[in-house]
Design a protein around this motif. Structure first.
Motif, PDB file in Angstrom:
ATOM      1  N   MET A   1       0.769  -1.147   0.016  1.00  0.00           N
ATOM      2  CA  MET A   1       0.043   0.015  -0.017  1.00  0.00           C
ATOM      3  C   MET A   1       0.962   1.583  -0.069  1.00  0.00           C
ATOM      4  O   MET A   1       0.348   2.558   0.496  1.00  0.00           O
ATOM      5  CB  MET A   1      -1.035  -0.113   1.099  1.00  0.00           C
ATOM      6  CG  MET A   1      -1.906  -1.090   1.344  1.00  0.00           C
ATOM      7  SD  MET A   1      -3.021  -1.171   2.612  1.00  0.00           S
ATOM      8  CE  MET A   1      -3.722   0.679   2.462  1.00  0.00           C
ATOM      9  N   GLU A   2       1.967   1.120  -0.436  1.00  0.00           N
ATOM     10  CA  GLU A   2       2.962   2.379  -0.593  1.00  0.00           C
ATOM     11  C   GLU A   2       2.350   3.537  -1.467  1.00  0.00           C
ATOM     12  O   GLU A   2       2.727   4.610  -1.000  1.00  0.00           O
ATOM     13  CB  GLU A   2       4.316   2.115  -1.041  1.00  0.00           C
ATOM     14  CG  GLU A   2       5.119   0.899  -0.322  1.00  0.00           C
ATOM     15  CD  GLU A   2       4.965  -0.220  -0.886  1.00  0.00           C
ATOM     16  OE1 GLU A   2       4.060  -0.570  -1.610  1.00  0.00           O
ATOM     17  OE2 GLU A   2       6.131  -1.195  -0.540  1.00  0.00           O
ATOM     18  N   THR A   3       1.506   3.358  -2.258  1.00  0.00           N
ATOM     19  CA  THR A   3       0.843   4.146  -3.130  1.00  0.00           C
ATOM     20  C   THR A   3      -0.382   4.709  -2.592  1.00  0.00           C
ATOM     21  O   THR A   3      -1.246   5.425  -3.174  1.00  0.00           O
ATOM     22  CB  THR A   3       0.775   3.708  -4.650  1.00  0.00           C
ATOM     23  OG1 THR A   3      -0.129   2.562  -4.635  1.00  0.00           O
ATOM     24  CG2 THR A   3       1.928   3.536  -5.176  1.00  0.00           C
ATOM     25  N   SER A   4      -0.895   4.335  -1.440  1.00  0.00           N
ATOM     26  CA  SER A   4      -2.010   4.828  -0.889  1.00  0.00           C
ATOM     27  C   SER A   4      -1.956   6.358  -0.530  1.00  0.00           C
ATOM     28  O   SER A   4      -1.046   6.943  -0.228  1.00  0.00           O
ATOM     29  CB  SER A   4      -2.616   4.093   0.376  1.00  0.00           C
ATOM     30  OG  SER A   4      -1.576   4.263   1.630  1.00  0.00           O
ATOM     31  N   LYS A   5      -3.026   6.976  -0.543  1.00  0.00           N
ATOM     32  CA  LYS A   5      -3.188   8.598  -0.128  1.00  0.00           C
ATOM     33  C   LYS A   5      -2.552   8.762   0.967  1.00  0.00           C
ATOM     34  O   LYS A   5      -1.851   9.751   1.366  1.00  0.00           O
ATOM     35  CB  LYS A   5      -4.443   8.785  -0.269  1.00  0.00           C
ATOM     36  CG  LYS A   5      -4.843  10.467  -0.364  1.00  0.00           C
ATOM     37  CD  LYS A   5      -6.202  10.776  -0.502  1.00  0.00           C
ATOM     38  CE  LYS A   5      -6.529  12.081  -0.500  1.00  0.00           C
ATOM     39  NZ  LYS A   5      -5.557  12.942  -0.042  1.00  0.00           N
ATOM     40  N   ILE A   6      -2.860   7.885   2.055  1.00  0.00           N
ATOM     41  CA  ILE A   6      -2.561   8.469   3.260  1.00  0.00           C
ATOM     42  C   ILE A   6      -0.870   8.176   3.554  1.00  0.00           C
ATOM     43  O   ILE A   6      -0.195   9.039   4.387  1.00  0.00           O
ATOM     44  CB  ILE A   6      -3.104   7.444   4.522  1.00  0.00           C
ATOM     45  CG1 ILE A   6      -3.164   8.417   5.963  1.00  0.00           C
ATOM     46  CG2 ILE A   6      -2.812   6.089   4.500  1.00  0.00           C
ATOM     47  CD1 ILE A   6      -4.133   7.662   6.826  1.00  0.00           C
ATOM     48  N   VAL A   7      -0.375   7.237   2.737  1.00  0.00           N
ATOM     49  CA  VAL A   7       0.867   7.276   2.906  1.00  0.00           C
ATOM     50  C   VAL A   7       1.617   8.533   2.186  1.00  0.00           C
ATOM     51  O   VAL A   7       2.768   9.133   2.493  1.00  0.00           O
ATOM     52  CB  VAL A   7       1.620   5.944   2.303  1.00  0.00           C
ATOM     53  CG1 VAL A   7       3.003   5.830   2.026  1.00  0.00           C
ATOM     54  CG2 VAL A   7       1.301   4.586   3.184  1.00  0.00           C
ATOM     55  N   GLN A   8       0.890   8.770   0.849  1.00  0.00           N
ATOM     56  CA  GLN A   8       1.502   9.710  -0.008  1.00  0.00           C
ATOM     57  C   GLN A   8       1.523  11.187   0.642  1.00  0.00           C
ATOM     58  O   GLN A   8       2.276  12.109   0.438  1.00  0.00           O
ATOM     59  CB  GLN A   8       0.654   9.635  -1.456  1.00  0.00           C
ATOM     60  CG  GLN A   8       1.090   8.413  -1.965  1.00  0.00           C
ATOM     61  CD  GLN A   8       2.546   8.166  -2.382  1.00  0.00           C
ATOM     62  OE1 GLN A   8       3.188   9.123  -3.031  1.00  0.00           O
ATOM     63  NE2 GLN A   8       3.221   7.137  -2.191  1.00  0.00           N
ATOM     64  N   ASP A   9       0.364  11.024   1.445  1.00  0.00           N
ATOM     65  CA  ASP A   9       0.125  12.582   2.036  1.00  0.00           C
ATOM     66  C   ASP A   9       1.516  12.616   3.171  1.00  0.00           C
ATOM     67  O   ASP A   9       1.424  13.941   3.830  1.00  0.00           O
ATOM     68  CB  ASP A   9      -1.198  12.718   2.655  1.00  0.00           C
ATOM     69  CG  ASP A   9      -2.226  12.802   1.774  1.00  0.00           C
ATOM     70  OD1 ASP A   9      -1.865  13.105   0.519  1.00  0.00           O
ATOM     71  OD2 ASP A   9      -3.282  12.859   2.016  1.00  0.00           O
ATOM     72  N   GLY A  10       1.915  11.767   3.724  1.00  0.00           N
ATOM     73  CA  GLY A  10       3.001  11.893   4.782  1.00  0.00           C
ATOM     74  C   GLY A  10       2.302  12.138   6.118  1.00  0.00           C
ATOM     75  O   GLY A  10       3.011  12.575   6.850  1.00  0.00           O
ATOM     76  N   SER A  11       1.147  11.821   6.391  1.00  0.00           N
ATOM     77  CA  SER A  11       0.569  11.964   7.687  1.00  0.00           C
ATOM     78  C   SER A  11       0.417  10.866   8.546  1.00  0.00           C
ATOM     79  O   SER A  11      -0.344  10.354   9.276  1.00  0.00           O
ATOM     80  CB  SER A  11      -0.983  12.487   7.384  1.00  0.00           C
ATOM     81  OG  SER A  11      -1.716  11.552   6.804  1.00  0.00           O
ATOM     82  N   LEU A  12       1.614   9.967   8.669  1.00  0.00           N
ATOM     83  CA  LEU A  12       1.700   8.743   9.378  1.00  0.00           C
ATOM     84  C   LEU A  12       2.469   9.070  10.746  1.00  0.00           C
ATOM     85  O   LEU A  12       3.297   9.946  11.023  1.00  0.00           O
ATOM     86  CB  LEU A  12       2.719   7.659   8.585  1.00  0.00           C
ATOM     87  CG  LEU A  12       2.219   7.303   7.367  1.00  0.00           C
ATOM     88  CD1 LEU A  12       3.467   6.295   6.833  1.00  0.00           C
ATOM     89  CD2 LEU A  12       0.922   6.669   7.384  1.00  0.00           C
TER      90      LEU A  12
END
Length: 146
Positions: free
Chosen positions: A81-92
């Motif tokens: 899931m590296e391309t999921s929106k939550i990962v791409q937004d950097g909000s981890l």
């Protein structure tokens, strides 16, 4: 004291005190588009923890459910899931912050803790919205980014 489902059983019988930390997730309370089994499994962990917590509440045993949201670990890589929106937004969330929240709640004897202010707000708001709206929102977060 009786042993609860032999969770606390040792070679010498039942111990009178213990601290158990189960990792649930905010997913345990959200409809999980694209990860239905994960969400359902975390729902089980939360329900199981709350049930056992009630069973041992009059003992020196505590059991706590940690409910982190999306955390910067290898989870997203392993789930592809590296391309999921939550990962791409950097909000981890940072794993050290999540671990500290779990540790502090466990030491305090809390039955559960939601790690992070944003996650607390998300779960509170999800309780006020129809399930279909919550499911759509989770689906957007887990959808591959454009």
């Amino acid at each position: 004291m009786r042993c609860i489902d032999q969770v606390l059983f040792t070679r010498h019988g039942c111990r009178n005190e213990d601290k158990i930390l189960n990792v649930a997730s905010t997913a345990s309370q959200l409809t999980g588009l694209r990860q239905a089994i994960y969400h359902a499994t975390k729902g089980f962990v939360l329900s199981f923890t709350e049930a056992i917590w009630e069973e041992v509440k009059d003992t020196q045993v505590t059991i706590t459910a940690l409910q982190p949201g999306s955390t910067d670990t290898v989870f997203f890589h392993k789930a592809q899931m590296e391309t999921s929106k939550i990962v791409q937004d950097g909000s981890l969330a940072g794993p050290a912050d999540v671990a500290k929240d779990g540790y502090d709640a466990q030491r305090a004897g809390d039955d559960k803790v939601v790690s992070g202010f944003k996650n607390k707000v998300q779960l509170t708001m999800s309780n006020l919205k129809p399930e279909s709206v919550v499911a759509a929102s989770v689906g957007v977060q887990q959808k591959p980014a454009d």
